[in-house]
Design a protein around this motif. Structure first.
Motif, short mmCIF file in Angstrom:
data_model
loop_
_atom_site.label_atom_id
_atom_site.label_comp_id
_atom_site.label_asym_id
_atom_site.label_seq_id
_atom_site.Cartn_x
_atom_site.Cartn_y
_atom_site.Cartn_z
N UNK A 1 7.74 -5.54 -1.51
CA UNK A 1 8.49 -4.76 0.07
C UNK A 1 7.21 -5.01 0.71
N UNK A 2 5.94 -4.15 -0.31
CA UNK A 2 4.45 -4.42 0.49
C UNK A 2 4.21 -5.31 0.22
N UNK A 3 4.05 -6.12 -1.19
CA UNK A 3 3.56 -7.60 -1.24
C UNK A 3 3.51 -8.52 -0.53
N UNK A 4 4.74 -8.51 -0.12
CA UNK A 4 5.73 -8.96 1.62
C UNK A 4 5.06 -8.04 2.93
N UNK A 5 4.39 -7.74 2.95
CA UNK A 5 4.31 -6.83 4.16
C UNK A 5 2.98 -7.13 4.41
N UNK A 6 1.84 -6.64 2.89
CA UNK A 6 0.64 -7.60 3.33
C UNK A 6 0.86 -8.70 4.16
N UNK A 7 1.28 -9.55 3.51
CA UNK A 7 1.47 -11.04 3.75
C UNK A 7 1.85 -11.20 5.58
N UNK A 8 2.10 -11.00 5.73
CA UNK A 8 2.60 -10.24 7.03
C UNK A 8 1.48 -9.89 8.08
N UNK A 9 1.05 -8.67 7.41
CA UNK A 9 0.16 -8.21 8.19
C UNK A 9 -1.28 -9.44 8.22
N UNK A 10 -1.31 -9.87 6.86
CA UNK A 10 -2.31 -11.01 7.08
C UNK A 10 -2.52 -12.19 8.02
N UNK A 11 -1.03 -12.43 8.14
CA UNK A 11 -0.43 -13.46 9.01
C UNK A 11 -0.60 -12.95 10.70
N UNK A 12 -1.31 -11.52 11.42
CA UNK A 12 -1.31 -11.45 12.10
C UNK A 12 -0.10 -10.90 12.86
N UNK A 13 1.04 -9.97 11.85
CA UNK A 13 2.63 -9.17 11.96
C UNK A 13 2.26 -8.08 12.19
N UNK A 14 1.74 -7.53 13.32
CA UNK A 14 1.39 -5.49 13.47
C UNK A 14 2.59 -5.26 13.52
N UNK A 15 4.01 -5.85 13.20
CA UNK A 15 4.99 -4.82 13.13
C UNK A 15 5.68 -4.66 10.57
N UNK A 16 5.04 -5.67 10.74
CA UNK A 16 5.31 -5.43 9.11
C UNK A 16 4.92 -3.75 8.19
N UNK A 17 3.85 -2.91 9.06
CA UNK A 17 3.72 -2.22 8.49
C UNK A 17 4.76 -1.14 8.48
N UNK A 18 5.38 -0.79 9.16
CA UNK A 18 6.16 -0.51 10.25
C UNK A 18 7.58 -0.54 8.92
N UNK A 19 7.94 -1.54 9.20
CA UNK A 19 9.15 -2.64 8.99
C UNK A 19 9.17 -1.92 7.39
N UNK A 20 8.42 -2.03 6.04
CA UNK A 20 7.84 -1.21 5.47
C UNK A 20 8.18 -0.53 4.80
N UNK A 21 7.51 0.40 5.52
CA UNK A 21 8.04 1.68 5.74
C UNK A 21 9.90 2.12 6.06
N UNK A 22 9.97 1.26 6.65
CA UNK A 22 11.20 1.38 6.67
C UNK A 22 12.34 1.16 5.79
N UNK A 23 11.96 0.27 5.47
CA UNK A 23 12.80 -0.88 3.85
C UNK A 23 12.80 0.70 3.26
N UNK A 24 11.81 1.54 2.58
CA UNK A 24 11.66 2.32 1.84
C UNK A 24 12.29 3.81 2.30
N UNK A 25 12.05 3.79 3.47
CA UNK A 25 13.09 5.04 4.00
C UNK A 25 15.00 5.41 3.49
N UNK A 26 15.34 3.65 3.94
CA UNK A 26 17.06 3.32 4.24
C UNK A 26 17.24 3.12 2.60
#
Ligand SMILES: Cc1cc2nc3c(=O)[nH]c(=O)nc-3n(C[C@H](O)[C@H](O)[C@H](O)COP(=O)(O)OP(=O)(O)OC[C@H]3O[C@@H](n4cnc5c(N)ncnc54)[C@H](O)[C@@H]3O)c2cc1C
Length: 391
Positions: A302-327
């Protein structure tokens, strides 16, 4: 290998640590199209003190490379209480491959080969791997993170993933907090010809929350014990007594090592700026069994996929990663901590539940197979009632 290039060397994603969390993170970031550098301070292939037990939740996430390193599929777990009352737990369903044999429900790997295979899968996905390279410092900048090394040069990363294991530097940089740290001791020996038992063996120890194991590999036995950090002599005595009980001894040249393992406090952070944490540096580990590989693989993915999304400009990716770990992971850790509390106080009751009560045996096997989560189990009406009673 030394890092060359200095400030002008720039990557989309730098992953620190190439255990299962880091190698998986690198693989998924590379599959997402990012330019990825995976770093490890050790020279690979490297040994990691670990039983190498792979539960179903881990197995279904493995690359072909990593699957090929599975050495044993184990169909029987023997459990004893302080070296007595040994009872065996099996999956009662007949094996599809061999109808008259028990169905395997837990797999065994050697971490040296397994971790190298995960790195190979990351490289095949497009990541660059540099071993023998220790990260010393991180500094958040406007457009990413500066990564520093012992010998001076730095490089630039748009996103850093910290996967540097228990007590890791990147975890400390982010402010990760451990709820508890345990100390595991292990010996790895050639399997003696007279040792013909193919079962995993577990012993519930005399001190609260301790247990010992034998994990059989093709030609090796991994024999270990774990206990709360800070009782080194006692932990060593338990391992010595366990080996003597089994008729095993560490010979010259056999591996014998210790390692810390830790799980997180409820509010331990998973991110600071453009740095994400995955695996045990974030305290993602199940407290009762101390199973950590499935947590490393899931959070790494999930962190790898989120990092890829962050590089592509998706600012919501880090919070999505945190939420998934939490859930998905935090409830498992909380359930494991609850079971550990019961186990610490009532090891005999837990032993009887797991070995003599058919529903208990079935739940244990289902957990190992990856068919039942611990969080799901502790939500079960009867288990909830029992854990409340035994608290
Ligand atoms: C005795 C013992 C037995 C265990 N048995 C099992 C088991 O049977 N099954 C199971 O699922 N879990 C088991 N665990 C837990 C499991 O080993 C860990 O949870 C798992 O390895 C965590 O993976 P990771 O990728 O987060 O970290 P690690 O596997 O610890 O990898 C971290 C990597 O980071 C590198 N690194 C550290 N600092 C730096 C730095 N500054 N710069 C660059 N690289 C760095 C290290 O060299 C290492 O390669 C056991 C743990 C112990 C201690």
């Amino acid at each position: 290998m030394t890092v060359r290039g200095g400030e002008d060397e720039s990557w989309d994603v730098v992953v620190v640590g190439a255990g299962p969390a880091g190698a998986t993170a690198a693989r998924f970031a590379a599959l997402g199209g990012a330019r990825v550098l995976l770093l490890d301070k050790a020279v690979f292939p490297r040994y990691k003190t670990c039983g190498g037990g792979i539960i179903g939740e881990s197995r279904r996430r493995l690359s072909e490379h990593a699957l090929a390193t599975i050495e044993e599929d184990v169909a029987e777990v023997g459990m004893s209480l302080r070296f007595g009352d040994l009872r065996h737990v099996r999956d009662d369903r007949p094996s599809v491959a061999a109808p008259f044999m028990a169905t395997p429900f837990i797999a065994m790997v050697q971490r040296e080969r397994f971790d190298q295979a995960n790195v190979d899968a990351a490289v095949e996905a497009g990541a660059t791997f540099r071993d023998g390279t220790m990260v010393r410092s991180l500094q958040q900048q406007e457009d990413g993170v500066s990564v520093g090394f012992a010998d001076g040069p730095t490089l630039h990363a748009r996103v850093v993933i910290g996967a540097d294991g228990a007590g890791g530097r990147v975890g400390r940089y982010v402010g990760a907090q451990a709820a508890r740290t345990d100390f595991g001791l292990e010996a790895e020996l050639p399997r003696p010809a007279a040792y013909t038992d193919d079962a995993v063996l577990l012993d519930w120890g005399a001190h609260p929350g301790t247990y010992a194991w034998v994990f059989p590999k093709r030609d090796l036995l991994t024999v270990g014990v774990i206990e709360r950090h800070g009782h080194g002599d006692r932990t060593r005595d338990y391992l010595d007594a366990w080996m003597t009980h089994l008729g095993l001894a560490v010979g010259p040249g056999d591996r014998s090592s210790g390692h810390l393992t830790q799980w997180r406090t409820a509010d331990s952070p998973l991110r600071r700026g453009d740095v994400l944490l995955a695996g045990e540096t974030a305290g993602l580990l199940e407290p009762w069994t101390r199973e950590g590989i499935s947590f490393a693989l899931r959070s790494g993915e999930w962190a790898g996929a989120a990092a890829g999304d962050m590089v592509a400009g998706d600012r919501t990716a880090p919070a999505r990663y945190e939420r998934r770990v939490w859930a998905e992971l935090v409830p498992e850790i909380e359930a494991g901590a609850r079971l550990l509390r019961v186990f610490e106080r009532h090891p005999g009751v837990v032993h009887r539940l797991l070995t003599r009560i058919p529903a208990g045996r079935r739940l244990f096997v289902a957990f190992c197979r990856g068919d039942a989560s611990l969080a799901g189990m502790v939500r079960h009406r009867r288990v909830r009632g029992l854990t409340a009673l035994l608290r």
